[in-house]
Scaffold this active site. Structure first.
Site, PDB file in Angstrom:
ATOM      1  N   HIS A   1       0.839  -1.200   0.000  1.00 57.33           N
ATOM      2  CA  HIS A   1       0.000   0.000   0.000  1.00 57.33           C
ATOM      3  C   HIS A   1       0.877   1.253   0.000  1.00 57.33           C
ATOM      4  O   HIS A   1       0.662   2.178  -0.796  1.00 57.33           O
ATOM      5  CB  HIS A   1      -0.908  -0.030   1.232  1.00 57.33           C
ATOM      6  CG  HIS A   1      -1.752   1.175   1.425  1.00 57.33           C
ATOM      7  ND1 HIS A   1      -3.117   1.195   1.185  1.00 57.33           N
ATOM      8  CD2 HIS A   1      -1.452   2.440   1.849  1.00 57.33           C
ATOM      9  CE1 HIS A   1      -3.606   2.389   1.451  1.00 57.33           C
ATOM     10  NE2 HIS A   1      -2.604   3.158   1.859  1.00 57.33           N
ATOM     11  N   GLU A   2       1.862   1.307   0.913  1.00 62.06           N
ATOM     12  CA  GLU A   2       2.713   2.498   1.012  1.00 62.06           C
ATOM     13  C   GLU A   2       3.589   2.668  -0.227  1.00 62.06           C
ATOM     14  O   GLU A   2       3.786   3.787  -0.706  1.00 62.06           O
ATOM     15  CB  GLU A   2       3.572   2.431   2.276  1.00 62.06           C
ATOM     16  CG  GLU A   2       2.798   2.362   3.574  1.00 62.06           C
ATOM     17  CD  GLU A   2       1.742   3.441   3.727  1.00 62.06           C
ATOM     18  OE1 GLU A   2       1.881   4.525   3.120  1.00 62.06           O
ATOM     19  OE2 GLU A   2       0.761   3.211   4.455  1.00 62.06           O
TER      20      GLU A   2
ATOM     21  N   HIS B   1       1.703   4.403  -2.926  1.00 57.87           N
ATOM     22  CA  HIS B   1       1.628   5.864  -2.797  1.00 57.87           C
ATOM     23  C   HIS B   1       2.815   6.513  -3.516  1.00 57.87           C
ATOM     24  O   HIS B   1       2.687   7.578  -4.127  1.00 57.87           O
ATOM     25  CB  HIS B   1       1.624   6.279  -1.326  1.00 57.87           C
ATOM     26  CG  HIS B   1       0.289   6.177  -0.667  1.00 57.87           C
ATOM     27  ND1 HIS B   1      -0.846   6.767  -1.178  1.00 57.87           N
ATOM     28  CD2 HIS B   1      -0.095   5.559   0.482  1.00 57.87           C
ATOM     29  CE1 HIS B   1      -1.874   6.526  -0.375  1.00 57.87           C
ATOM     30  NE2 HIS B   1      -1.449   5.794   0.629  1.00 57.87           N
TER      31      HIS B   1
ATOM     32  N   GLU C   1      -6.239   6.530  -2.076  1.00 56.35           N
ATOM     33  CA  GLU C   1      -6.232   5.403  -1.148  1.00 56.35           C
ATOM     34  C   GLU C   1      -6.698   4.115  -1.821  1.00 56.35           C
ATOM     35  O   GLU C   1      -6.154   3.035  -1.554  1.00 56.35           O
ATOM     36  CB  GLU C   1      -7.121   5.723   0.061  1.00 56.35           C
ATOM     37  CG  GLU C   1      -6.464   6.591   1.105  1.00 56.35           C
ATOM     38  CD  GLU C   1      -5.296   5.855   1.778  1.00 56.35           C
ATOM     39  OE1 GLU C   1      -5.495   4.736   2.282  1.00 56.35           O
ATOM     40  OE2 GLU C   1      -4.192   6.410   1.777  1.00 56.35           O
TER      41      GLU C   1
ATOM     42  N   HIS D   1      -9.771   7.667   3.731  1.00 56.20           N
ATOM     43  CA  HIS D   1      -9.725   6.226   3.965  1.00 56.20           C
ATOM     44  C   HIS D   1     -11.120   5.611   3.933  1.00 56.20           C
ATOM     45  O   HIS D   1     -11.258   4.387   3.775  1.00 56.20           O
ATOM     46  CB  HIS D   1      -9.059   5.925   5.314  1.00 56.20           C
ATOM     47  CG  HIS D   1      -7.626   6.339   5.371  1.00 56.20           C
ATOM     48  ND1 HIS D   1      -7.243   7.602   5.786  1.00 56.20           N
ATOM     49  CD2 HIS D   1      -6.478   5.687   5.046  1.00 56.20           C
ATOM     50  CE1 HIS D   1      -5.920   7.699   5.732  1.00 56.20           C
ATOM     51  NE2 HIS D   1      -5.434   6.544   5.285  1.00 56.20           N
TER      52      HIS D   1
END
Length: 636
Positions: free
Chosen positions: A326-327, A330, A353, A417
């Protein structure tokens, strides 16, 4: 990678020099034709590749996709000097037309190629500033890694930790960077969430081994040691066995992150063709043990690093594989959309997100780790709430008590989120379909029934849209248009996959199940049953009949509807079989203020399509405005 010989690839000289190319209709392989067309496109669009006086371009590689679209990559020389970061890709449509350029150079080069620093002085500067044991012969080049060019010397150096390539500014004499050139070592890690795993580390002489991954751009995992910023120390170990599975042991969280980052990197590279976060093979820094009691993980836009906290009482590090993916995503988002990815607010923030949840999930599926089985739950291994529940559910986002399943005006006012639920729900429905699935049950917002296209294809569509269509201020409405455009490019317009994307968006409340232009595609053989355009009773139902001549065994039929009405949300539409069974096609929706209903609805029969008269029932539920049925048809 094998460089194409210049005699075959052709060299294009720009500026006042003569441009050399091959004819647009050159014989040979599809790659040869693509190269010729790309060279011609550069001649016609020099500003697109930031052409400067003295530029020379060499073909590095040509890729022709299954659709016939082509992408031809070039390297750049400036006044005879190689340009680091000066490469670019020319894109061509299947018919050979110019379709844009991928280029990182911000503007044409304007660099004085006479160095103020001699090669000997550059070597001395590198030796002093890096405390190098040995230095090699410097090579002059133009360094455009940051988007703007400057003259630099590049030379090999031997450091305490191993070999590296150093770049020294040829004007100021300072070392710009030193990239390690280390041998690969394979270590063993005992993680918190993924069991015993294999790690790619680097041999480091007297230091033993370090958490630097030479297979993935020298990505490194380092220890902030509960500081919020400052020095981050690369982990080292003498036997290349890392961690003990205990979250309180400093190395253990590093194992999860190093392993997760490698799998996310490999997913993007092997499934999406992306070489690292920035697409250039450059590694990324992952910082563990940030702060004290920090219940979070993040991507730093300014520092371009990933950071992980240790959770409540520093006992539950947020380093599960899908969180790491996920990170990292980004970072991909920021690298693709200037200046910092999709804006982290409003609907674009929710889509930001969503994008990270999608590819964090895909990295988990890619890893196929039995200790952390893949699913569509985000952060399920962390148990942050102490009840075994994940952070988010993609199959039904509202299960977390805060996220939303369906789009509505104002959804952008939610925390990003939670608004991400709309996109997450869309992706799950597109990939896996509605109803009971191996990954949980999922319902639709319009009572439709969907069959998934598979997560691999769904992720490919989303990634293509991210790379080529999404913008910083992306909205859900735009995301629908952009994913449809990406689908058309990858799989064709108005085909089965295209219609599946439209239906999945409609199933979460975004747009119609199919754009009107697809209703008149000749290959569909869709002929409207024309009727006198009597007004639909306001309020009240009205019925139209269509006859199926022969009995058939069908799982699904499609109902094409063309209705004019100022407010489509007032309408309830259903299909009734000859035996009287009703199938709800479209429910009334007070929030739907769009006009007209021009789309195709799938109806899952699950068996026999009865012969006889099938009835379309259109009911205007709200008094005040009237409409007309222009026509409808059954596709079976």
């Amino acid at each position: 990678m094998r460089r194409i010989p210049l005699a075959l690839a052709a060299v294009l000289l720009c500026g006042s020099a003569v441009a050399l190319s091959v004819p647009a209709q050159a014989a040979g392989t599809p790659e040869d034709t693509a190269i010729a067309r790309a060279l011609d496109a550069i001649k016609r669009n020099p500003e697109a590749v930031r052409t400067a006086e003295g530029d020379r371009y060499e073909v590095w590689k040509a890729n022709v996709t299954e659709t016939g679209a082509a992408h031809v990559r070039f390297t750049r020389l400036f006044k005879g000097l190689p340009v680091t970061g000066g490469d670019f890709v020319v894109h061509l449509t299947p018919d050979g037309s110019f379709d844009g350029v991928s280029v990182s150079l911000e503007k044409p080069l304007a660099v004085d190629t006479t160095p103020k620093l001699t090669a000997e002085q550059a070597a001395a500067a590198a030796k002093e500033q890096l405390k190098a044991k040995e230095v090699g012969t410097p090579q002059l080049l133009v360094d455009a890694a940051g988007g703007a060019g400057r003259l630099a010397w590049q030379l090999p150096v031997t450091l305490e930790a191993g070999a590296a390539d150093a770049t020294v500014d040829a004007t100021e004499g300072r070392v710009l960077r030193a990239l390690p050139d280390e041998h690969t070592a394979t270590g063993t890690g005992n993680s918190i969430y993924s069991g015993t795993v294999t790690l790619s580390t680097s041999a480091a002489g007297l230091l033993g081994y370090r958490t630097i991954d030479p297979l993935r751009g020298n990505s490194r995992t380092c220890n902030l040691n509960h500081a919020w910023s400052g020095t981050c120390t690369t982990f080292s170990d003498f036997n290349n066995v890392w961690g003990d599975g205990n979250p309180l042991t400093a190395q253990t969280a590093a194992v999860d992150v190093h392993y997760g980052a490698a799998n996310a990197w490999d997913y993007f590279k092997n499934r999406q063709g992306r070489n690292g976060i920035f697409g250039d093979g450059t590694g990324v820094e992952s910082r563990v043990h940030r702060g004290t009691g920090w219940v979070n993980a993040s991507w730093s836009l300014s520092q371009k690093v990933m950071q992980y906290g240790d959770g409540v009482n520093d006992a539950s590090p947020l380093v599960a594989l899908d969180v790491v993916g996920h990170e990292m995503t980004h970072g991909v988002n920021q690298a693709e959309i200037p200046p910092d990815g999709m804006l982290y607010t409003g609907e674009s923030g929710g889509l930001n997100e969503t994008t990270s949840d999608i590819f964090g999930t895909m990295a988990e599926f890619y890893a196929a780790n039995a200790s952390d089985p893949a699913d569509y739950e985000i952060g399920e291994e962390l148990d942050l709430f102490g009840n075994g529940e994940p952070l988010r559910y993609m199959n039904q986002p509202s299960l977390d008590g805060a996220s939303v399943d369906c789009y509505y005006n104002g959804v952008g006012n939610l925390d990003v989120h939670y608004s991400s639920g709309v996109g997450n729900h869309f992706f799950f429905l597109l990939a896996e379909g509605s109803g009971n699935t191996p990954y949980g049950s999922s319902t639709t917002c319009n009572n439709s029934s969907l069959v998934g296209i598979g997560r691999t294809k769904a992720a490919k569509i989303w990634y293509h849209a991210l790379r080529h269509y999404f913008t910083a201020g992306e909205s859900f409405k735009n995301a629908r248009s952009d994913t449809l455009a990406a689908t058309a490019e990858l799989y064709g317009k108005c085909g089965t996959t295209y219609r599946s994307v439209a239906r999945a968006w409609a199933a979460v409340g975004v747009g119609s199940a199919l754009p009107i232009e697809c209703l008149i595609i000749p290959v569909w053989d869709l002929v409207w049953e024309e009727w006198p355009r009597n007004p639909i009773p306001d309020p009240g139902p009205y019925k139209w009949l269509h006859k199926i001549q022969e009995k058939g065994s069908l799982e699904t039929i499609e109902v094409g509807v063309n209705i004019t009405h100022p407010r489509r949300g007032d309408l309830r539409i259903s299909l009734v079989s000859p035996a009287g069974k009703e199938y709800l096609i479209k429910a009334q929706n007070r929030e739907d203020r769009e006009a007209d209903v021009t789309e195709v609805f799938p109806v899952r029969l699950g068996g026999v399509a009865e012969p006889g008269e099938w009835t379309l029932v259109v009911e205007d539920v709200v008094k005040g405005e009237s409409g007309h049925v222009r026509g409808w048809s059954l596709l079976y």
